[in-house]
Design a protein around this motif. Structure first.
Motif, PDB file in Angstrom:
ATOM      1  N   ASN A  15     -32.486   1.508 -23.809  1.00 12.15           N
ATOM      2  CA  ASN A  15     -31.320   1.415 -24.099  1.00 12.15           C
ATOM      3  C   ASN A  15     -30.570   2.328 -25.111  1.00 12.15           C
ATOM      4  OD1 ASN A  15     -29.527  -0.077 -24.416  1.00 12.15           O
ATOM      5  ND2 ASN A  15     -29.917  -1.345 -26.315  1.00 12.15           N
ATOM      6  N   GLU A  16     -31.502   3.042 -26.253  1.00  9.40           N
ATOM      7  CA  GLU A  16     -30.276   3.670 -26.918  1.00  9.40           C
ATOM      8  C   GLU A  16     -30.246   4.715 -26.801  1.00  9.40           C
ATOM      9  OE1 GLU A  16     -32.907   2.933 -30.454  1.00  9.40           O
ATOM     10  OE2 GLU A  16     -34.715   4.219 -29.685  1.00  9.40           O
TER      11      GLU A  16
ATOM     12  N   TYR B 155     -43.033  13.339 -29.069  1.00 10.73           N
ATOM     13  CA  TYR B 155     -42.608  12.465 -29.314  1.00 10.73           C
ATOM     14  C   TYR B 155     -41.717  13.116 -30.155  1.00 10.73           C
ATOM     15  CZ  TYR B 155     -45.974  12.592 -32.368  1.00 10.73           C
ATOM     16  OH  TYR B 155     -47.792  13.268 -33.243  1.00 10.73           O
ATOM     17  N   GLY B 156     -40.878  12.104 -31.723  1.00 12.67           N
ATOM     18  CA  GLY B 156     -40.300  12.918 -32.492  1.00 12.67           C
ATOM     19  C   GLY B 156     -39.331  12.659 -32.970  1.00 12.67           C
ATOM     20  N   GLN B 157     -38.327  12.310 -31.857  1.00  8.92           N
ATOM     21  CA  GLN B 157     -36.697  11.667 -32.494  1.00  8.92           C
ATOM     22  C   GLN B 157     -36.138  13.486 -32.667  1.00  8.92           C
ATOM     23  OE1 GLN B 157     -38.359   6.997 -33.657  1.00  8.92           O
ATOM     24  NE2 GLN B 157     -36.432   7.905 -35.018  1.00  8.92           N
ATOM     25  N   LEU B 158     -36.511  13.687 -31.720  1.00  7.05           N
ATOM     26  CA  LEU B 158     -35.470  15.327 -32.329  1.00  7.05           C
ATOM     27  C   LEU B 158     -34.462  15.385 -31.184  1.00  7.05           C
ATOM     28  CD1 LEU B 158     -38.368  17.363 -32.900  1.00  7.05           C
ATOM     29  CD2 LEU B 158     -36.574  16.605 -34.783  1.00  7.05           C
TER      30      LEU B 158
ATOM     31  N   ILE C 262     -26.353   6.759 -31.071  1.00  6.37           N
ATOM     32  CA  ILE C 262     -28.709   6.107 -31.149  1.00  6.37           C
ATOM     33  C   ILE C 262     -28.143   5.402 -31.714  1.00  6.37           C
ATOM     34  CG2 ILE C 262     -31.022   6.217 -30.545  1.00  6.37           C
ATOM     35  CD1 ILE C 262     -30.379   8.842 -29.122  1.00  6.37           C
ATOM     36  N   ARG C 263     -27.927   5.741 -32.979  1.00  3.43           N
ATOM     37  CA  ARG C 263     -28.943   5.129 -34.361  1.00  3.43           C
ATOM     38  C   ARG C 263     -27.439   3.614 -34.754  1.00  3.43           C
ATOM     39  NH1 ARG C 263     -27.198   8.822 -37.434  1.00  3.43           N
ATOM     40  NH2 ARG C 263     -24.785   8.178 -37.895  1.00  3.43           N
ATOM     41  N   LYS C 264     -26.347   3.595 -33.501  1.00  2.00           N
ATOM     42  CA  LYS C 264     -25.688   2.366 -34.358  1.00  2.00           C
ATOM     43  C   LYS C 264     -26.296   1.208 -33.100  1.00  2.00           C
ATOM     44  CE  LYS C 264     -20.908   4.955 -34.453  1.00  2.00           C
ATOM     45  NZ  LYS C 264     -19.299   4.723 -34.354  1.00  2.00           N
ATOM     46  N   VAL C 265     -27.912   1.203 -32.611  1.00  2.00           N
ATOM     47  CA  VAL C 265     -27.949   0.458 -31.233  1.00  2.00           C
ATOM     48  C   VAL C 265     -28.942  -0.294 -32.399  1.00  2.00           C
ATOM     49  CG1 VAL C 265     -29.455  -0.055 -30.158  1.00  2.00           C
ATOM     50  CG2 VAL C 265     -27.512   2.001 -29.384  1.00  2.00           C
TER      51      VAL C 265
ATOM     52  N   GLY D 272     -30.064   1.237 -35.285  1.00  4.25           N
ATOM     53  CA  GLY D 272     -30.776   2.121 -36.845  1.00  4.25           C
ATOM     54  C   GLY D 272     -31.945   3.118 -36.067  1.00  4.25           C
ATOM     55  N   THR D 273     -32.095   3.800 -35.074  1.00  2.00           N
ATOM     56  CA  THR D 273     -33.186   4.920 -35.083  1.00  2.00           C
ATOM     57  C   THR D 273     -32.432   6.065 -34.954  1.00  2.00           C
ATOM     58  OG1 THR D 273     -34.355   3.265 -32.573  1.00  2.00           O
ATOM     59  CG2 THR D 273     -34.427   6.179 -33.025  1.00  2.00           C
ATOM     60  N   SER D 274     -33.602   6.945 -35.968  1.00  2.00           N
ATOM     61  CA  SER D 274     -32.546   8.169 -36.393  1.00  2.00           C
ATOM     62  C   SER D 274     -33.275   9.356 -35.630  1.00  2.00           C
ATOM     63  CB  SER D 274     -32.677   8.411 -37.892  1.00  2.00           C
ATOM     64  OG  SER D 274     -34.255   8.152 -38.386  1.00  2.00           O
ATOM     65  N   TYR D 275     -32.223  10.131 -35.631  1.00  2.00           N
ATOM     66  CA  TYR D 275     -32.965  11.398 -35.041  1.00  2.00           C
ATOM     67  C   TYR D 275     -32.280  12.796 -35.791  1.00  2.00           C
ATOM     68  CZ  TYR D 275     -34.274  10.130 -30.030  1.00  2.00           C
ATOM     69  OH  TYR D 275     -35.294   8.991 -28.948  1.00  2.00           O
ATOM     70  N   GLU D 276     -32.985  13.729 -35.981  1.00  2.00           N
ATOM     71  CA  GLU D 276     -32.711  14.790 -36.414  1.00  2.00           C
ATOM     72  C   GLU D 276     -32.065  15.966 -35.283  1.00  2.00           C
ATOM     73  OE1 GLU D 276     -34.612  13.511 -39.679  1.00  2.00           O
ATOM     74  OE2 GLU D 276     -35.679  13.631 -37.857  1.00  2.00           O
ATOM     75  N   TYR D 277     -31.137  16.724 -34.891  1.00  2.00           N
ATOM     76  CA  TYR D 277     -30.562  17.768 -33.802  1.00  2.00           C
ATOM     77  C   TYR D 277     -30.793  18.817 -34.156  1.00  2.00           C
ATOM     78  CZ  TYR D 277     -25.696  16.672 -35.941  1.00  2.00           C
ATOM     79  OH  TYR D 277     -24.842  17.004 -36.669  1.00  2.00           O
TER      80      TYR D 277
END
Length: 442
Positions: A414-415, A320-323, A352-355, A357-362
């Motif tokens: 979905n996101e 996990y981690g949203q990366l 993804i964030r627009k769905v 608000g889930t934030s990812y770093e990259y």
């Protein structure tokens, strides 16, 4: 396990099993009981504290579950109840503040993974729940029976315990071999990361069952050969249902060791055996005794070797981690087209964030999460020269860790698909891959 100290956000879940040996298999073993195990969040504001936190993990032999995240400045540690007081004192002596993230790991496993306790092979596949490997197999066969004009299922190989490894191909006017640009997505290489499998199955369902009703999906099915490898570690996944929910490796025996399993995502033949791998078969990141020593990685290698000239995008799902990460993990070296890959990463994470608000770093694996050599994304880019390749760490950021609630299956699926959709649109437009021009880039 040791990592070089740099400014880093770290998610480190660590568990001490009764034997002190995370890969040890004892005849007649029962499911581990983690009642009273707590996940502590350690605040690591600088490199020195990160190093100290990892050092304490080693000193207390808590190395079963390690998940680092450089973008966020903390370390999550799952502590054995008998060691909690000593460990907390050591943290205080080191100047590391902590708070409780999960009060009882066993309770959250039982509460969230109701599928494991209630579902069986007769229930059929449910896209809102986690599913057994047997039900995943049945659903894949059902898909190709119902949608034989666009779907084909191939067996790439078998595991140590004799389970099939599947590649599901989806495209318009499907034939025996891919003829269009290939979008390759895999999941489940680490057994406990159930949400990676539920997410790839969600995407399969979207692509297969909506090609005519959704203009984007119709364009994709017309233009791409989708290849889905839903469970790269079938034996390990089954073991997480029957015996140990937190098992990570495969289930192959290791010569001259009582410890079972190889970390399949440390077994690829590109910079094999470097930083972020272990030569100890009892460690969770054991790389195997040689590159491609495992039947699972050999099966994928053989498939990719044959089709690599057609692959235009590779995505490897984890949790996990949203990366959303690019190669490489073996060092700070970067591919020649790193800027291009990062640009597509930005498109995906923004979508993804627009769905919700889930934030990812990259960014690159090495500097975004931790050093990790011999991983699939490095091999795909470095050895097979597939230009656009990612490792994606799905949600969350530590509230539940690997124990994803079933209520999150559909939202995450979905996101994630929305991010991939926009990546495919831009990639297809840039590379002139799309067979239709009626596409809107969000």
């Amino acid at each position: 396990m040791r990592y070089n100290g740099v400014t880093v956000a770290v998610s480190l879940f660590i568990c001490l099993v009764a034997s002190g040996d995370s890969g040890l298999v004892i005849p007649g073993e029962s499911s581990p009981d983690r009642t009273g195990f707590q996940v502590l969040r350690l605040e690591t504001r600088n490199d020195e504290l990160v190093d100290r936190a990892l050092q304490l993990a080693e000193e207390y032999e808590q190395n079963e579950w390690v998940e680092l995240n450089r973008a966020r400045r903390y370390v999550d540690v799952m502590v054995h109840p008998e060691l909690r007081e000593k460990f907390s004192s050591a943290l205080e002596d080191s100047g590391i503040e902590s708070s409780i993230m999960i009060r009882d790991v066993e309770e959250i496993i039982k509460r969230h993974d109701v599928s494991r306790l209630k579902r069986n092979s007769e229930d059929g596949y449910d896209y809102t729940k986690f599913n057994t490997f047997e039900n995943i197999e049945k659903e894949l066969h059902k898909i190709v029976e119902e949608y034989s004009d666009i779907a084909r299922l191939d067996v790439m190989g078998t595991t140590h315990e004799g389970r099939n490894m599947y590649a599901l191909r989806v495209t318009r006017d499907i034939g025996p071999e891919p003829t269009k640009p290939i979008v390759l997505i895999d999941a489940g290489i680490h057994a406990r990361e159930w949400v990676s499998i539920s997410t790839i199955m969600y995407i399969i369902n979207q692509v297969v069952r909506n090609p005519d009703d959704d203009s984007l999906i119709k364009a994709f099915v017309d233009s791409y050969d989708f290849v889905f490898m839903p469970v790269l570690n079938p034996d390990g996944y089954v073991y997480t249902w029957t015996t140990d929910r937190l098992w990570r490796k495969n289930r192959a025996p290791n010569n001259n060791s009582r410890c079972i399993g190889v970390d399949l995502n440390r077994n690829w033949d590109y910079k094999w055996g470097g930083k972020g791998t272990s030569g100890n078969p009892c460690d969770i990141d054991f790389r195997g005794y040689s590159a491609f020593s495992e039947k699972e990685t050999i099966a994928v290698r053989n498939w990719v070797d044959k089709q690599k000239s057609k692959v235009v995008l590779y995505i490897n799902f984890h949790a996990y981690g949203q990366l959303w990460m690019t190669p490489y993990g073996y060092s700070t070296d970067t591919p020649s087209n790193e800027k291009e890959m990062l640009a597509y990463s930005r498109i995906a994470v923004n979508a993804i964030r627009k769905v919700r608000g889930t934030s990812y770093e990259y960014g690159p694996v090495y500097t975004t999460i931790y050093p990790a050599s011999s991983i699939s994304v490095d091999w795909v880019r470095g050895a097979e020269e597939i230009l656009i390749a990612y490792t994606v760490e799905l949600p969350d950021k530590g509230k539940n860790g690997f124990i994803t609630p079933e209520a999150e299956i559909t939202p995450i699926g979905n996101e994630t698909w929305k991010g991939i959709e926009q990546l495919l649109v831009r990639l297809g437009t840039d590379k002139r891959l799309l067979r239709t021009q009626e596409i809107i880039i969000v």
